[in-house]
Enzyme design. Structure first.
Site, PDB file in Angstrom:
ATOM      1  N   ARG A  17      -6.214   7.673  -1.382  1.00 54.89           N
ATOM      2  CA  ARG A  17      -7.026   8.625  -0.626  1.00 54.89           C
ATOM      3  C   ARG A  17      -6.179   9.880  -0.430  1.00 54.89           C
ATOM      4  O   ARG A  17      -5.028   9.932  -0.813  1.00 54.89           O
ATOM      5  CB  ARG A  17      -7.580   8.050   0.685  1.00 54.89           C
ATOM      6  CG  ARG A  17      -6.803   7.015   1.390  1.00 54.89           C
ATOM      7  CD  ARG A  17      -5.505   7.460   2.013  1.00 54.89           C
ATOM      8  NE  ARG A  17      -5.649   8.657   2.820  1.00 54.89           N
ATOM      9  CZ  ARG A  17      -4.676   9.490   3.091  1.00 54.89           C
ATOM     10  NH1 ARG A  17      -3.456   9.307   2.590  1.00 54.89           N
ATOM     11  NH2 ARG A  17      -4.859  10.553   3.835  1.00 54.89           N
ATOM     12  N   GLY A  18      -6.810  10.897   0.194  1.00 56.47           N
ATOM     13  CA  GLY A  18      -6.140  12.193   0.278  1.00 56.47           C
ATOM     14  C   GLY A  18      -6.615  13.032  -0.903  1.00 56.47           C
ATOM     15  O   GLY A  18      -6.613  12.549  -2.053  1.00 56.47           O
ATOM     16  N   ARG A  59     -16.384   9.671  -3.833  1.00 54.28           N
ATOM     17  CA  ARG A  59     -16.256  10.274  -2.496  1.00 54.28           C
ATOM     18  C   ARG A  59     -16.717  11.734  -2.585  1.00 54.28           C
ATOM     19  O   ARG A  59     -16.356  12.434  -3.530  1.00 54.28           O
ATOM     20  CB  ARG A  59     -14.811  10.190  -1.985  1.00 54.28           C
ATOM     21  CG  ARG A  59     -14.358   8.739  -1.764  1.00 54.28           C
ATOM     22  CD  ARG A  59     -13.097   8.655  -0.934  1.00 54.28           C
ATOM     23  NE  ARG A  59     -13.323   9.042   0.435  1.00 54.28           N
ATOM     24  CZ  ARG A  59     -12.332   9.278   1.313  1.00 54.28           C
ATOM     25  NH1 ARG A  59     -11.076   9.191   0.922  1.00 54.28           N
ATOM     26  NH2 ARG A  59     -12.606   9.614   2.558  1.00 54.28           N
ATOM     27  N   GLN A 109      -5.366   6.898   9.711  1.00 55.45           N
ATOM     28  CA  GLN A 109      -4.397   7.347   8.694  1.00 55.45           C
ATOM     29  C   GLN A 109      -3.121   7.910   9.328  1.00 55.45           C
ATOM     30  O   GLN A 109      -2.054   7.871   8.723  1.00 55.45           O
ATOM     31  CB  GLN A 109      -5.024   8.427   7.794  1.00 55.45           C
ATOM     32  CG  GLN A 109      -6.114   7.922   6.872  1.00 55.45           C
ATOM     33  CD  GLN A 109      -7.484   8.109   7.467  1.00 55.45           C
ATOM     34  OE1 GLN A 109      -7.674   8.022   8.682  1.00 55.45           O
ATOM     35  NE2 GLN A 109      -8.475   8.354   6.623  1.00 55.45           N
ATOM     36  N   ASP A 129      -9.513  19.133   2.717  1.00 57.64           N
ATOM     37  CA  ASP A 129     -10.239  18.449   1.639  1.00 57.64           C
ATOM     38  C   ASP A 129     -11.089  19.418   0.831  1.00 57.64           C
ATOM     39  O   ASP A 129     -11.388  19.178  -0.339  1.00 57.64           O
ATOM     40  CB  ASP A 129     -11.108  17.333   2.209  1.00 57.64           C
ATOM     41  CG  ASP A 129     -10.226  16.197   2.700  1.00 57.64           C
ATOM     42  OD1 ASP A 129      -9.800  16.252   3.869  1.00 57.64           O
ATOM     43  OD2 ASP A 129      -9.918  15.298   1.897  1.00 57.64           O
ATOM     44  N   ASN A 131     -11.661  19.076   6.809  1.00 59.28           N
ATOM     45  CA  ASN A 131     -10.546  18.127   6.826  1.00 59.28           C
ATOM     46  C   ASN A 131     -10.995  16.913   7.658  1.00 59.28           C
ATOM     47  O   ASN A 131     -12.123  16.879   8.170  1.00 59.28           O
ATOM     48  CB  ASN A 131      -9.286  18.781   7.409  1.00 59.28           C
ATOM     49  CG  ASN A 131      -8.044  17.925   7.195  1.00 59.28           C
ATOM     50  OD1 ASN A 131      -7.781  17.470   6.073  1.00 59.28           O
ATOM     51  ND2 ASN A 131      -7.284  17.670   8.241  1.00 59.28           N
ATOM     52  N   LYS A 132     -10.131  15.954   7.775  1.00 64.54           N
ATOM     53  CA  LYS A 132     -10.463  14.692   8.467  1.00 64.54           C
ATOM     54  C   LYS A 132     -11.107  14.938   9.826  1.00 64.54           C
ATOM     55  O   LYS A 132     -10.698  15.829  10.564  1.00 64.54           O
ATOM     56  CB  LYS A 132      -9.174  13.870   8.599  1.00 64.54           C
ATOM     57  CG  LYS A 132      -9.303  12.524   9.258  1.00 64.54           C
ATOM     58  CD  LYS A 132     -10.382  11.656   8.652  1.00 64.54           C
ATOM     59  CE  LYS A 132     -10.217  11.462   7.149  1.00 64.54           C
ATOM     60  NZ  LYS A 132     -11.402  10.805   6.533  1.00 64.54           N
TER      61      LYS A 132
HETATM   62  O1  MRU Z   1     -10.370  10.139   4.131  1.00 72.84           O
HETATM   63  P1  MRU Z   1      -9.030  10.563   3.625  1.00 72.84           P
HETATM   64  O2  MRU Z   1      -7.913   9.720   4.131  1.00 72.84           O
HETATM   65  O3  MRU Z   1      -9.028  10.703   2.123  1.00 72.84           O
HETATM   66  O4  MRU Z   1      -8.835  12.023   4.243  1.00 72.84           O
HETATM   67  C1  MRU Z   1      -7.676  12.724   3.955  1.00 72.84           C
HETATM   68  C2  MRU Z   1      -7.560  14.001   4.667  1.00 72.84           C
HETATM   69  O5  MRU Z   1      -8.447  14.431   5.379  1.00 72.84           O
HETATM   70  C3  MRU Z   1      -6.331  14.810   4.391  1.00 72.84           C
HETATM   71  O6  MRU Z   1      -5.958  15.552   5.527  1.00 72.84           O
HETATM   72  C4  MRU Z   1      -6.627  15.781   3.245  1.00 72.84           C
HETATM   73  O7  MRU Z   1      -7.131  15.098   2.138  1.00 72.84           O
HETATM   74  C5  MRU Z   1      -5.438  16.541   2.848  1.00 72.84           C
HETATM   75  S1  MRU Z   1      -4.355  15.523   1.894  1.00 72.84           S
HETATM   76  C6  MRU Z   1      -3.048  16.406   1.360  1.00 72.84           C
END
Ligand code: MRU
Length: 363
Positions: free
Chosen positions: A53-54, A90, A201, A242, A252-253
């Site tokens: 993920r990320g 995703r 996370q 993201d 972002n998250k």
């Molecule tokens: O749902 P995730 O864990 O994939 O979300 C990740 C994030 O929101 C990160 O902050 C984002 O992808 C930046 S990663 C360098």
């Protein structure tokens, strides 16, 4: 980054191109488990279930997923079907679409018999570029941290959300890259790590990364962030992204927006680390960013390590209560102090992004 002293990327192709090794991030921080993906379906599933993920790592895994798919066939129809499967894993991180479009364009420019080798080479190039981008983000972000340190002359309290570290990329991370650089350069830093409900996370991955690298940090409940800011215990907030729209709005998250609001109210610099492939040049503003809705069970249940060493899922909410689980939010550009890109730091605005990326005239 090093694992037990060995430099390790979060994704690595096997030398014989029969598979790609990943770290199963659903097992961290309690176990470090490597897994080999050998098929398109395995790669798609690893993204969907968040073993990887990320945003940048999702893109890199999709690129290798396409390379794995070419073991079966290399026709345009097969490539398109594989891209469609991977693209559906995703919705929010635009790096996924970016990587697939780049791979597809490269492969279709070649005769079918040359495509398999080219796919592995292009996926490796995407990974190498990600590492170079993150090293550049580290340099630019380090300059900001140094400036802030020069102004305060004491240990800097930084805050981050979710995991934008090396686990979320191929190496180094985005938001954590400047923090590692500062720590390695001897700038005293301490990181507030927000747990990042519902999937945690922050508590699971960022805390594990920072501990492994020896960076002083403290895990907090997400809800503690505003209080700490009001108490003067936060000097700077650094988060990842993201998808960034052309006007500088950032997805972002989930929970990032609340931190930006609190930082703005308290006059605390709020920076977003943004690799070029995370900018969506087709989106005028954040309103059009697709927000992933994940399973309600991520909210109603929580996973943890029991005393006897077993990983357990336990229920938090009444069985009869419905739950909603939007996985990302959009922070408006006006709340963002600056975007830290591989090309430098810019205002979160159309003009700021255009100045750094003049080749993008669309959007
Ligand atoms: O749902 P995730 O864990 O994939 O979300 C990740 C994030 O929101 C990160 O902050 C984002 O992808 C930046 S990663 C360098």
């Amino acid at each position: 980054m090093n694992i037990a002293g060995t430099p390790t990327r979060s994704i690595r192709p096997l030398p014989d191109r029969s598979g790609v090794e990943i770290i199963d991030q659903t097992r961290l921080p309690h176990a470090l488990v490597f897994r080999t993906l050998r098929t398109l379906e395995a790669a798609a599933e690893a993204i969907q279930t968040m073993q990887v993920r990320g945003a940048p790592l999702i893109g890199a895994t999709a690129a290798y997923g396409l390379a794995l798919a070419l073991a079966e066939a290399a026709s345009e129809a097969h490539i398109d079907a594989a891209c469609a499967r991977l693209a559906a894993t995703r919705p929010t991180a635009v790096n996924l679409r970016w990587a697939l479009e780049r791979m597809r364009a490269r492969l279709l420019s070649l005769p079918a018999e040359a495509r398999r080798a080219a796919a592995w080479a292009e996926a490796a190039a995407i990974c190498d570029e990600d590492v170079a981008i993150n090293e550049a983000i580290a340099r630019h972000g380090l300059a900001l941290i140094r400036d802030r340190y020069a102004a305060t002359g004491r240990t800097l309290n930084l805050m981050t959300h979710c995991n934008a570290g090396w686990l979320a990329t191929v190496d180094w991370g985005t938001a954590l890259a400047p923090i590692y650089a500062a720590h390695d350069a001897g700038v005293p830093v301490h990181v507030w790590v927000s747990e990042t409900r519902p999937r945690n996370q922050g508590a699971a991955l960022t805390a594990w990364e920072l501990a492994s690298h020896g960076v002083p940090h403290t895990v907090i409940a997400d809800n503690a962030a505003g209080h700490l800011m009001r108490q003067g215990q936060v000097d700077m907030v650094l988060v990842g992204a993201d998808r960034v729209a052309v006007n500088g709005d950032v997805a972002n998250k989930i929970g990032t927006y609340l931190k930006a609001l609190a930082a703005h109210d308290n006059g605390i610099p709020f920076y977003v680390a943004v690799p070029g492939p995370t900018i969506d040049w087709r989106l005028a503003d954040g309103a059009g960013i697709p927000i992933e809705a994940r399973d309600a069970s991520e909210v109603t249940h929580i996973r943890g390590l029991a005393e006897d060493g077993r990983l357990l899922d336990v229920r938090l909410a009444p069985a009869a209560s419905p739950a909603a689980n939007p996985a990302f939010d959009v922070t408006p550009a006006r709340l963002i102090t600056g975007l830290i890109t591989e090309r430098g730091v810019c205002p979160a605005s159309r003009a700021g992004l255009r100045a750094l990326y003049p080749e993008h005239t669309d959007g």
